[in-house]
Write an enzyme that holds these catalytic residues in place. Structure first.
Site, short mmCIF file in Angstrom:
data_model
loop_
_atom_site.label_atom_id
_atom_site.label_comp_id
_atom_site.label_asym_id
_atom_site.label_seq_id
_atom_site.Cartn_x
_atom_site.Cartn_y
_atom_site.Cartn_z
N GLY A 1 -1.56 0.69 10.50
CA GLY A 1 -2.30 0.34 9.28
C GLY A 1 -1.46 0.30 8.02
O GLY A 1 -2.01 0.31 6.91
N SER A 2 -0.13 0.19 8.16
CA SER A 2 0.69 0.24 6.94
C SER A 2 0.44 -0.98 6.04
O SER A 2 0.50 -0.85 4.81
CB SER A 2 2.17 0.38 7.28
N ASN A 3 0.11 -2.13 6.61
CA ASN A 3 -0.21 -3.30 5.77
C ASN A 3 -1.54 -3.11 5.06
O ASN A 3 -1.68 -3.44 3.87
CB ASN A 3 -0.24 -4.57 6.62
N LYS B 1 -5.94 -8.53 18.52
CA LYS B 1 -6.89 -9.29 19.34
C LYS B 1 -7.14 -10.64 18.69
O LYS B 1 -6.89 -10.82 17.50
CB LYS B 1 -8.23 -8.54 19.43
N ASN C 1 -3.77 -13.86 8.04
CA ASN C 1 -3.09 -13.06 9.06
C ASN C 1 -1.65 -12.85 8.64
O ASN C 1 -1.03 -13.74 8.07
CB ASN C 1 -3.12 -13.77 10.41
N HIS D 1 2.12 -12.05 10.14
CA HIS D 1 2.87 -12.13 11.39
C HIS D 1 4.30 -11.66 11.11
O HIS D 1 4.90 -12.08 10.13
CB HIS D 1 2.86 -13.57 11.90
N ASP E 1 -1.84 -17.69 15.83
CA ASP E 1 -0.62 -17.84 15.00
C ASP E 1 -0.34 -19.28 14.57
O ASP E 1 0.83 -19.65 14.36
CB ASP E 1 0.62 -17.31 15.74
N GLU F 1 6.79 -7.08 4.66
CA GLU F 1 5.36 -7.38 4.83
C GLU F 1 4.53 -6.69 3.76
O GLU F 1 3.54 -7.24 3.29
CB GLU F 1 4.88 -6.92 6.22
C1 GAR Z 1 2.90 -5.66 11.58
O1 GAR Z 1 4.29 -5.82 11.74
C2 GAR Z 1 2.19 -7.00 11.71
O2 GAR Z 1 2.93 -8.07 11.18
C3 GAR Z 1 2.07 -7.12 13.19
O3 GAR Z 1 1.76 -5.83 13.63
C4 GAR Z 1 2.31 -4.87 12.72
C5 GAR Z 1 1.19 -3.95 12.27
O4 GAR Z 1 1.69 -2.89 11.51
N1 GAR Z 1 1.07 -8.07 13.55
C6 GAR Z 1 1.14 -8.82 14.65
O5 GAR Z 1 2.05 -8.78 15.44
C7 GAR Z 1 -0.07 -9.77 14.85
N2 GAR Z 1 0.23 -10.75 15.82
P1 GAR Z 1 0.71 -2.04 10.59
O6 GAR Z 1 -0.46 -1.61 11.47
O7 GAR Z 1 1.55 -0.85 10.20
O8 GAR Z 1 0.27 -2.87 9.44
#
Ligand code: GAR
Length: 210
Positions: free
Chosen positions: A12-14, A91, A107, A109, A150, A179
Site C-alpha cells: 500500500g505504499s502508493n 487482479k 493504474n 505500473h 496494462d 511511483e
Molecule cells: C507497485 O510497484 C505497483 O506499481 C505494482 O505493485 C506495487 C505495489 O506496491 N503494481 C503492479 O504491478 C500492477 N500490475 P504498493 O502496494 O507498495 O503500492
C-alpha cells in the site's frame, strides 16, 4: 473535492503516498473507500488505522463473481465515486466497472509501458524481465484503465537508469520511490480537471516537467 476509491493488494505504499498528499492539502480529493482482494495486506492495515471504509472482494466473501461485480459497481455508484485508483491491485478490474468509469480509472505500473506489461507482468516480475533483457532504462507509468490489462492510454511516465549492479529488488525500490511522486502527481491533476483527451491521447494541462 473528488471522491476517490482505491483498490489495493499489497503493502500500500502508493495508496499511502496519495493519502499523504491529500492530508497535506496538495490533492483536492478524499479517499472514501478501499477495496482489496487481500484482507491481510499492509494497505488494509493502513486503511483501518486511518478509519477509511474497507471492502474485501475476494472469492471467500463472494463465491459468485457476478454478485461481487454488481456489489462493486453499486457501492461505487452509491458513494458517488469520481475516480478509481489501482494502487498495486493485482487482479483484473471487473468489466462493468471498467465500462462505467471510462477515463476515470488510473493504474500505476512499475515499468515503461507498453513494454513489460500485460498478463504475468506485475511487481518483481517486471523488474526481473527488465534486467534479464539488458535494458538500460526503466521507470513507472500511470495510465487510464481499459478492458485490456496494462493497455489503456498512457498519461505520464517517469524514468530511472538501470545500473549494471541492479538486482530486481534494488531496481524495484528505485522505481517505487519514483511511483510515489508520479501517482500523486497524476491524481492531483485529475482532481483539478487538468487531464483532457486530445486526439485520443490524455494530456495534462499546464504540466511542467521538473
Ligand atoms: C507497485 O510497484 C505497483 O506499481 C505494482 O505493485 C506495487 C505495489 O506496491 N503494481 C503492479 O504491478 C500492477 N500490475 P504498493 O502496494 O507498495 O503500492
Amino acid at each position: 473535492m473528488k471522491k476517490i476509491a482505491v483498490f489495493v493488494s499489497g503493502g500500500g505504499s502508493n495508496f499511502i503516498a496519495i493519502h499523504r498528499q491529500i492530508i497535506q492539502g496538495n490533492i483536492l480529493g478524499k479517499i472514501v473507500m478501499v477495496f482489496s482482494n487481500n484482507p491481510n495486506c499492509g494497505a488494509i492495515k493502513f486503511a483501518e488505522e486511518n478509519s477509511i471504509p474497507i471492502f474485501i472482494i475476494n472469492a471467500a466473501r463472494y463465491p459468485n463473481a457476478h454478485t461481487r461485480d454488481e456489489f462493486l459497481l453499486e457501492t461505487c455508484l452509491k458513494a458517488e465515486i469520481d475516480l478509481i485508483c489501482l494502487a498495486g491491485f493485482m487482479k483484473m478490474l471487473p468489466q462493468n466497472i471498467v465500462k462505467h468509469y471510462e477515463y476515470r480509472i488510473l493504474n500505476i505500473h512499475p515499468g515503461l509501458l507498453p513494454e513489460f506489461g500485460g498478463k504475468g507482468f506485475y511487481g518483481t516480475r517486471v523488474h526481473e524481465a527488465v534486467i534479464n533483457t539488458g535494458k538500460r532504462e526503466s521507470g513507472a507509468t500511470v495510465h487510464f484503465v481499459d478492458e485490456i490489462y496494462d493497455h489503456g492510454p498512457i498519461i505520464l511516465q517517469k524514468k530511472v537508469e538501470v545500473m549494471e549492479t541492479d538486482t530486481p529488488e534494488s531496481l524495484a525500490a528505485r522505481v517505487l520511490k519514483l511511483e510515489h511522486e508520479l501517482f500523486p502527481e497524476v491524481v492531483k491533476a485529475f482532481c483539478e480537471n487538468k487531464i483532457i483527451m486530445e486526439n485520443n491521447k490524455p494530456k495534462i494541462l499546464e504540466y511542467n516537467e521538473n
